[in-house]
Design a protein around this motif. Structure first.
Motif, PDB file in Angstrom:
ATOM      1  N   ASN A 135     -12.317  -6.365   1.443  1.00  0.00           N
ATOM      2  CA  ASN A 135     -11.048  -5.661   1.267  1.00  0.00           C
ATOM      3  C   ASN A 135     -11.304  -4.207   0.850  1.00  0.00           C
ATOM      4  O   ASN A 135     -12.409  -3.836   0.484  1.00  0.00           O
ATOM      5  CB  ASN A 135     -10.145  -6.371   0.256  1.00  0.00           C
ATOM      6  CG  ASN A 135     -10.694  -6.373  -1.160  1.00  0.00           C
ATOM      7  OD1 ASN A 135     -10.857  -5.320  -1.774  1.00  0.00           O
ATOM      8  ND2 ASN A 135     -10.993  -7.562  -1.683  1.00  0.00           N
ATOM      9  N   TYR A 136     -10.256  -3.407   0.919  1.00  0.00           N
ATOM     10  CA  TYR A 136     -10.394  -1.960   0.710  1.00  0.00           C
ATOM     11  C   TYR A 136     -10.672  -1.575  -0.742  1.00  0.00           C
ATOM     12  O   TYR A 136     -11.201  -0.492  -0.997  1.00  0.00           O
ATOM     13  CB  TYR A 136      -9.161  -1.215   1.233  1.00  0.00           C
ATOM     14  CG  TYR A 136      -7.827  -1.805   0.857  1.00  0.00           C
ATOM     15  CD1 TYR A 136      -7.291  -1.638  -0.405  1.00  0.00           C
ATOM     16  CD2 TYR A 136      -7.093  -2.534   1.792  1.00  0.00           C
ATOM     17  CE1 TYR A 136      -6.061  -2.170  -0.755  1.00  0.00           C
ATOM     18  CE2 TYR A 136      -5.852  -3.072   1.464  1.00  0.00           C
ATOM     19  CZ  TYR A 136      -5.340  -2.896   0.194  1.00  0.00           C
ATOM     20  OH  TYR A 136      -4.128  -3.446  -0.153  1.00  0.00           O
ATOM     21  N   ILE A 137     -10.343  -2.426  -1.695  1.00  0.00           N
ATOM     22  CA  ILE A 137     -10.653  -2.086  -3.095  1.00  0.00           C
ATOM     23  C   ILE A 137     -12.147  -2.248  -3.359  1.00  0.00           C
ATOM     24  O   ILE A 137     -12.801  -1.342  -3.898  1.00  0.00           O
ATOM     25  CB  ILE A 137      -9.822  -2.941  -4.071  1.00  0.00           C
ATOM     26  CG1 ILE A 137      -8.339  -2.594  -3.937  1.00  0.00           C
ATOM     27  CG2 ILE A 137     -10.291  -2.707  -5.506  1.00  0.00           C
ATOM     28  CD1 ILE A 137      -7.428  -3.400  -4.830  1.00  0.00           C
ATOM     29  N   SER A 195      -4.591   7.582   4.149  1.00  0.00           N
ATOM     30  CA  SER A 195      -5.169   6.293   4.500  1.00  0.00           C
ATOM     31  C   SER A 195      -5.963   6.424   5.787  1.00  0.00           C
ATOM     32  O   SER A 195      -5.431   6.907   6.795  1.00  0.00           O
ATOM     33  CB  SER A 195      -4.079   5.240   4.687  1.00  0.00           C
ATOM     34  OG  SER A 195      -4.662   4.042   5.190  1.00  0.00           O
ATOM     35  N   SER A 245      -1.359  -1.279  -3.459  1.00  0.00           N
ATOM     36  CA  SER A 245      -2.121  -2.197  -2.617  1.00  0.00           C
ATOM     37  C   SER A 245      -1.308  -3.469  -2.394  1.00  0.00           C
ATOM     38  O   SER A 245      -0.261  -3.676  -3.014  1.00  0.00           O
ATOM     39  CB  SER A 245      -3.462  -2.536  -3.272  1.00  0.00           C
ATOM     40  OG  SER A 245      -3.262  -3.197  -4.503  1.00  0.00           O
ATOM     41  N   PRO A 274       0.808  -1.225   0.000  1.00  0.00           N
ATOM     42  CA  PRO A 274       0.000   0.000   0.000  1.00  0.00           C
ATOM     43  C   PRO A 274       0.842   1.277   0.000  1.00  0.00           C
ATOM     44  O   PRO A 274       0.415   2.295  -0.552  1.00  0.00           O
ATOM     45  CB  PRO A 274      -0.805  -0.127   1.299  1.00  0.00           C
ATOM     46  CG  PRO A 274      -0.924  -1.588   1.518  1.00  0.00           C
ATOM     47  CD  PRO A 274       0.383  -2.158   1.047  1.00  0.00           C
TER      48      PRO A 274
END
Length: 388
Positions: free
Chosen positions: A226-228, A167, A217, A133
């Protein structure tokens, strides 16, 4: 400031139009009665929300001066870019302040630069410290969001920081995001290892954008949570995407764009190595890097990790056209009117009377666009015809 009349094909409709420009603004756009045989198109100028440098000039290198910034502005005109957001990435506190001061000084010294720089994009240092990331950002610079420190930087920038990439995995991020939003700053989620709940909390605080979604990432992620996926699923977030042919596979590009057809934006993420020949280089972004013959820029000692892009925003538009991912109007809008809509809530630079005359004239050879003329605030700032 002279008045002018432009006749070309509207990039949206392929129909001939006559545009009258007065005092730097579009005064009228009407259908042309006569046939136009030139094959030239007229469109809004491109807007790049994330650009670190170009052709050897680096917004992140101490020693870059106001004349370098003037030069890069002219180079970008040749690529059809009429507005851009110099991007300053993670660095020492002192270096960041110095870099922001130089950009502000360039704007104060040269009115034409001030007109072109829509704002500054601060990408870091409030990002994830984790490998993957963090991307090519130096780990030694990464830290939690700090409003007092940011305020000093904003003062050095003359209030020009307009976008902040961070972030939301940091506990301090929620209040920091709220303070940014209350100050009129767009907060973009990026370089993150945040959990889905942390992403949701950032959106609740006012984050409205994702920085180069799908990049910076982990190589491996949980398949569902997940963050995506969380960012892609949010109707509140605009997705910025690097479509240079290296950062995202075509299949991922298609999915991202189809998921958010009205909230997808192209950015270049161009570094100072863009526009340079293939070879080995060294810079603040990535340290020792390699630019290969295909145009891919990667870290020399970790070839699987990209070090930003070596291509322009125009290149990204051409990629979408050449690969038949999008037709011309949609591809061009992603790099011109969508960026302004994401920042201001409405389009301010379309081909409509009353808008600033930030215009490009281009021709299309098959599915490749070539800039013929760039007009900024009603003034011709680049003419490819002069080079013939």
């Amino acid at each position: 400031m002279r008045n002018m009349v432009l006749k070309a094909l509207d990039y949206r409709t392929n129909q001939p139009v006559c545009m009258e420009i007065k005092n730097g603004f579009i005064s009228s756009v009407t259908a042309c009665q006569q046939k136009i045989n030139s094959g030239l198109y007229i469109a809004p100028g491109l807007v790049d929300l994330q650009i670190n440098g170009y052709q050897g000039i680096d917004f992140n290198k101490r020693g870059t001066n106001i004349y370098d910034i003037k030069k890069i502005t002219q180079i970008l005109f040749e690529k059809g870019i009429t507005s851009y957001y110099p991007t300053v990435i993670s660095n020492s506190d002192k270096a960041t302040e110095s870099l922001l001061t130089i950009i502000a000084l360039a704007c104060e010294t040269f009115p034409e630069i001030n007109a072109c720089i829509g704002g500054i994009h601060l990408e870091g240092p409030f990002i994830s410290p984790e490998d993957g990331p963090r991307g090519a950002h130096g780990k030694q610079f990464i830290k939690a969001p700090d409003w007092e420190l940011f305020s000093r930087w904003q003062e050095a920038a003359g209030g020009r920081i307009r976008i902040v990439t961070l972030s939301p995995e940091w506990p301090e991020s929620y209040n920091f995001i709220k303070r940014c939003v209350n100050s009129g700053i767009t907060v973009s989620i990026g370089h993150t290892a945040a959990s889905p709940e942390q992403i949701k909390r950032a959106i609740k605080a006012g984050a409205t954008m994702s920085t180069h979604l799908g990049n910076a990432s982990h190589a491996m992620l949980p398949r569902h949570l997940n963050y995506i996926w969380e960012q892609l699923a949010s109707e509140n977030l605009w997705s910025t995407i690097i479509a240079d042919g290296f950062h995202l596979p075509d299949s991922v590009l298609k999915v991202f764009i189809k998921t958010k057809p009205d909230k997808s934006i192209l950015v270049s993420d161009a570094t100072s190595f863009a526009g340079l020949p293939a070879g080995s280089y060294s810079g603040h972004i990535g340290g020792d890097v390699e630019l290969d013959a295909t145009g891919r820029l990667f870290m020399k000692y970790n070839p699987n990790l990209l070090a930003g892009s070596a291509q322009s925003l125009l290149w990204c538009v051409n990629q979408l056209l050449q690969k038949n991912i999008l037709p011309l109007p949609e591809a061009w809008d992603m790099a011109s009117v969508k960026p302004t809509e994401s920042l201001y809530g409405s389009v301010t630079n379309s081909l409509q009377a009353g808008n600033p005359a930030d215009i490009v004239i281009f021709k299309k050879n098959k599915n490749n666009i070539e800039i013929i003329k760039t007009i900024k605030s009603g003034e011709v700032v680049f003419s490819g015809l002069d080079k013939n």
